[in-house]
Design a protein around this motif. Structure first.
Motif, short mmCIF file in Angstrom:
data_model
loop_
_atom_site.label_atom_id
_atom_site.label_comp_id
_atom_site.label_asym_id
_atom_site.label_seq_id
_atom_site.Cartn_x
_atom_site.Cartn_y
_atom_site.Cartn_z
N GLY A 198 0.79 -1.23 0.00
CA GLY A 198 0.00 0.00 0.00
C GLY A 198 0.81 1.27 0.00
O GLY A 198 0.29 2.35 0.30
N ASN A 203 -8.80 6.87 13.86
CA ASN A 203 -8.94 5.82 12.85
C ASN A 203 -10.11 6.23 11.97
O ASN A 203 -11.22 6.45 12.47
N TYR A 258 -13.80 5.78 12.68
CA TYR A 258 -14.09 4.36 12.90
C TYR A 258 -13.86 4.04 14.37
O TYR A 258 -12.78 4.20 14.89
N THR A 292 -4.20 10.74 6.35
CA THR A 292 -3.89 9.36 6.73
C THR A 292 -2.39 9.11 6.69
O THR A 292 -1.62 9.90 6.13
N GLN A 317 -12.42 5.63 8.36
CA GLN A 317 -12.78 4.74 7.27
C GLN A 317 -12.98 5.55 6.01
O GLN A 317 -13.67 6.58 6.01
N LYS A 361 -11.21 0.92 3.42
CA LYS A 361 -10.20 0.59 4.43
C LYS A 361 -10.25 1.57 5.61
O LYS A 361 -10.75 2.69 5.48
N VAL A 362 -9.72 1.12 6.71
CA VAL A 362 -9.58 1.97 7.90
C VAL A 362 -8.10 2.32 8.06
O VAL A 362 -7.25 1.42 8.08
N ARG A 363 -7.79 3.62 8.12
CA ARG A 363 -6.40 4.07 8.22
C ARG A 363 -6.23 4.99 9.42
O ARG A 363 -7.17 5.70 9.82
N GLU A 383 -8.06 1.98 -2.07
CA GLU A 383 -8.08 2.12 -0.62
C GLU A 383 -9.50 2.25 -0.06
O GLU A 383 -9.69 2.26 1.16
N THR A 384 -10.49 2.41 -0.93
CA THR A 384 -11.86 2.63 -0.49
C THR A 384 -12.34 1.50 0.43
O THR A 384 -12.14 0.32 0.15
#
Length: 437
Positions: free
Chosen positions: A294, A415, A436, A392, A417, A378-380, A375-376
């Motif tokens: 990533g 965090n 998130y 992020t 999303q 995902k939690v970063r 990346e849609t």
């Protein structure tokens, strides 16, 4: 020394690179010890400091406009000019009526004392007795932004044919090894979420024995970090390899690299006197991508370098597309005084340069969108910045809802999303997101 002054105001206008932002933060930190604070939007500051850049002719033009505008807008203020343009074009700046002083990079850390001496707040002997160098700043906390820039290196020993920066910054020097670690601890202890390591050529960093030690100090920094995370501002291609990539898998190291390509043409790279080929560049980037899942990749590309044909330009396009860069900074070549490239025939028209910059900017938006879409959902980990945007760890911008923002503070970790990517018109887009929990 006289007593500290009370409620003097200073306004910084910082142009150019992250190194300048670190140094402006350092100058401000020094001045706060004598009662200075940042001028508010509608205030008339006692002191204005313009920290300049000289990487392109366009930057020089922006410097001159900024200086002239400050003189018109703030009559009676002490207006000081520092930075790279001040180092290389001192006489032309000093000729402008209304300038209090011009201070090059080599003396930049002395500027607060020069301001105080001019106001009669310290004696001249105090200015001359203290030893100043390019790292003589106070403990530096961010001023007006959430990320802290930490300068660990300055200057450059490379001799790229187009570059004026060695004239402006001098030869490579490194901050004392222990000082770097102490500053990292200071920033973390003061709740700074992200520390951005900056320098002209970070990979050149040397230890006290003059041995190359960039990855070594990265490892020692990572052993300190429990709260803060680190980001590298930019890294030269020859310094990207297995050792760096392995370190980047540490949870406090952001998955982000900015690696300047400048050109995808072997012939142009040779004329630029860059120290790699398109093939070695590819191999090093591929190592990083393989080892850091990533990874967000950014790069710089100069278009219209003397002798660049359309075919050569397309080699640059192919390289950044094939390697999946998510952000391209495209610059039209401009002749810089006292560089080798000044002797080359500038054979590419302004119109062609403009078209190539436009094409790369469009490609940058396309590649950024492709990276972001993957990346849609995902939690970063992100840090909330001014204006309701969170950034992020992999350098995506996330807009949060007004209701959520009411319970959040600028600078805090979240965090988030990544819900939906929104196009940004003529710039990279941003995500709609949510916290998130």
């Amino acid at each position: 020394m006289l007593s500290p002054i009370v409620e003097q105001t200073v306004l910084f206008n910082t142009l150019g690179c992250r190194l300048n932002f670190f140094e402006s933060d350092g100058l401000f930190a020094s001045l706060t010890k004598y009662g200075y604070r940042s001028a508010e939007a509608e205030e008339h500051p006692e002191v204005v400091i313009i920290n300049t850049c000289t990487v392109t002719n366009k930057a020089d033009s922006k410097n001159r406009n900024t200086i002239r505008n400050a003189i018109k807008k703030f009559p009676g203020s002490q207006i000081w000019v520092t930075g790279c343009y001040a180092e290389t074009d001192r006489e032309s700046i000093e000729a402008i009526p209304g300038i209090a002083g011009v201070v090059g990079n080599t003396e930049k850390s002395k500027l607060p004392a020069m301001i105080l001496e001019k106001k009669g707040l310290i004696e001249e002997r105090e200015l001359t007795e203290k030893i100043y160098d390019r790292f003589s700043y106070s403990d530096v906390l961010p001023n007006g932004h959430t990320r802290a820039y930490l300068k660990i290196q300055d200057g450059c020993n490379r001799k790229c044919s187009y570059c004026k920066i060695p004239q402006a910054r001098g030869l490579g020097v490194s901050r004392k090894y222990q000082d770097v670690l102490d500053q990292v601890r200071f920033l973390q202890d003061n709740g700074v979420g992200e520390i951005v390591l900056t320098g002209v050529n970070l990979g050149w960093f040397r230890d006290g024995e003059n041995k190359k030690a960039f990855t070594k100090i990265l490892g020692d920094i990572l052993s300190i970090l429990e709260y803060s995370r680190i980001r590298i501002s930019s890294i030269e291609p020859p310094d990207v390899g297995n050792e760096l990539a392995d370190l980047m898998n540490h949870p406090r190291f952001t998955p982000f690299l900015h690696i300047p390509l400048q050109s995808g043409s072997a012939e142009i790279l040779k004329k630029m006197k860059r120290t790699y080929t398109p093939e070695t560049f590819r191999k090093r980037v591929e190592i990083a991508k393989e080892k850091v899942p990533g990874l967000f990749l950014g790069t710089d590309v100069i278009v219209g370098f003397p002798g660049e044909t359309e075919e050569m330009f397309q080699e640059s396009v192919k390289t950044v597309r094939d390697l999946g860069f998510a952000k391209i900074h495209a610059f039209p070549f401009s002749v810089r005084r006292n560089t080798l490239a000044e002797t080359f025939q500038d054979s590419v028209s302004k119109e062609t340069k403009k078209e190539r910059v436009y094409a790369l900017n469009a490609l940058s938006r396309e590649l950024h969108r492709g990276y972001a879409i993957a990346e849609t959902g995902k939690v970063r980990e992100a840090i909330l910045e001014q204006g309701g945007l969170a950034v992020t760890d992999n350098y995506l911008k996330v807009k949060l809802g007004e209701a959520e923002l009411k319970s959040l503070q600028v600078g805090q970790f979240l965090n988030v999303q990544l819900l939906e990517y929104r196009e940004g018109g003529d710039k990279e887009g941003t995500f709609e997101g949510r916290v998130y929990r």
